[in-house]
Write an enzyme that holds these catalytic residues in place. Structure first.
Site, short mmCIF file in Angstrom:
data_model
loop_
_atom_site.label_atom_id
_atom_site.label_comp_id
_atom_site.label_asym_id
_atom_site.label_seq_id
_atom_site.Cartn_x
_atom_site.Cartn_y
_atom_site.Cartn_z
N SER A 120 -6.89 -15.65 34.36
CA SER A 120 -7.44 -14.57 33.54
C SER A 120 -6.36 -13.75 32.86
CB SER A 120 -8.31 -13.65 34.40
OG SER A 120 -7.57 -13.13 35.49
N HIS A 141 -10.55 -20.01 30.28
CA HIS A 141 -10.90 -18.86 31.10
C HIS A 141 -12.40 -18.62 31.07
CE1 HIS A 141 -10.73 -14.23 31.71
NE2 HIS A 141 -11.01 -14.85 32.85
N GLU A 153 -12.80 -18.19 27.14
CA GLU A 153 -11.60 -17.98 26.34
C GLU A 153 -10.76 -19.25 26.40
OE1 GLU A 153 -9.95 -13.51 26.16
OE2 GLU A 153 -9.98 -14.35 28.17
N ASN A 191 -9.44 -9.42 29.05
CA ASN A 191 -8.81 -8.59 30.08
C ASN A 191 -7.75 -7.65 29.52
OD1 ASN A 191 -10.34 -9.35 32.25
ND2 ASN A 191 -9.07 -11.11 32.75
#
Length: 292
Positions: A120, A141, A153, A191
């Protein structure tokens, strides 16, 4: 473009069992590997329960469930991944652990196999350099819970080949996911934005700006978020939030990414959130109550 006809997954935790679930549901044979047999047994039970929920709401049939479960093989030996076209690493978010796994994995795979990491936040370029195939290494991800969350992602490393990218985009589409291409920068897209917001909510709690209930209610009702940031932190795992903040802080060198000391305290106490039964909320109570 290489065809992906069989999927391997390393790590049978929440992310790994979710990736195995959606891959099997899409008609792909799956090999799920973990170092602990107990984790594999728990993963299969979780996948079964998640399929039961899908059957109950009409998103799948009992026959779909049984067929998908029949496509999932499990084991503790990485050699079981030898004929997989892609192996998705979904181990704990620790760079050293991922590098160790990846180095051992390469010798077990066929030369054309793609390796994807579900990291992540960790650099895909750096992880790729630990393998014998940086051109066939990529970030993929997923988001928790994988069977529900639509986004993946996709992150190219410096050496990732275009054919690898296209194969992974095609796989994500087959799994029913929407993709977002992210550059190989700390935290990628989601993130990079989300976890600093969570960290700032923890700073607000630490400084007494508001209590847990008020901070979460403020963001749910004032910003129309489905979960408050502290509730979300518990869901993600405070250990994961801290790991991401440390990657951002180290990788970007900016003080605004410094992890809140209160976050470090909770992690040091082993209060990771839902998975340990206590974080910003006490999950031994029904409904969960704020811990401060």
């Amino acid at each position: 473009m290489p065809e992906i006809a069989k999927v391997g997954v390393i790590g049978a935790g929440a992310m790994g069992n979710g990736i195995a679930h959606v891959s099997a549901a899409a008609g792909l044979p799956v090999v799920l590997v973990d170092v602990q047999q107990a984790a594999l047994d728990k993963a299969l039970a979780t996948i079964g329960r998640n399929f039961d929920r899908q059957v109950k709401r009409g998103a799948a049939t009992e026959a779909d469930k049984q067929a998908a479960l029949g496509r999932i093989a499990t084991g503790t030996d990485q050699s079981l991944l030898a004929d997989c076209d892609i192996v998705i690493e979904a181990a704990t978010e620790r760079e050293g652990l991922k590098v160790e796994i990846l180095k051992a994995l390469c010798a077990k795979l066929k030369p054309a196999a793609i390796i994807a990491s579900n990291t992540s936040s960790i650099s895909i370029t750096k992880l790729a350099a630990a393998t014998d195939r940086p051109g066939r290494f990529i970030g993929m991800h997923f988001f928790n819970p994988v069977p529900v969350m639509k986004l993946v992602e996709v992150i190219r490393g410096l050496a990732t080949e275009e054919a690898t990218t296209q194969a992974v985009l095609a796989l994500a589409k087959r799994l029913g996911k929407t993709t977002a291409m992210a550059e190989d920068m700390p935290g990628f897209i989601v993130n990079r934005v989300l976890v600093p917001m969570i960290n700032e909510a923890i700073v607000a709690l630490h400084e007494g700006v508001g209590d847990i209930a008020s901070i979460d209610a403020g963001l749910k009702l004032g910003a129309n978020h489905p979960m408050g940031p502290l509730e979300l932190a518990d869901f993600i795992g405070l250990d994961v939030c801290l790991a991401v903040m440390e990657v951002l802080h180290e990788g970007l060198g900016d003080g605004k990414y410094r992890p809140c000391p209160l976050l470090r305290q909770y992690v040091a106490a082993g209060w990771y959130g839902r998975k340990t039964g206590r974080g910003f909320y006490d999950y031994a109570q029904d409904p969960p109550k704020p811990t401060r």
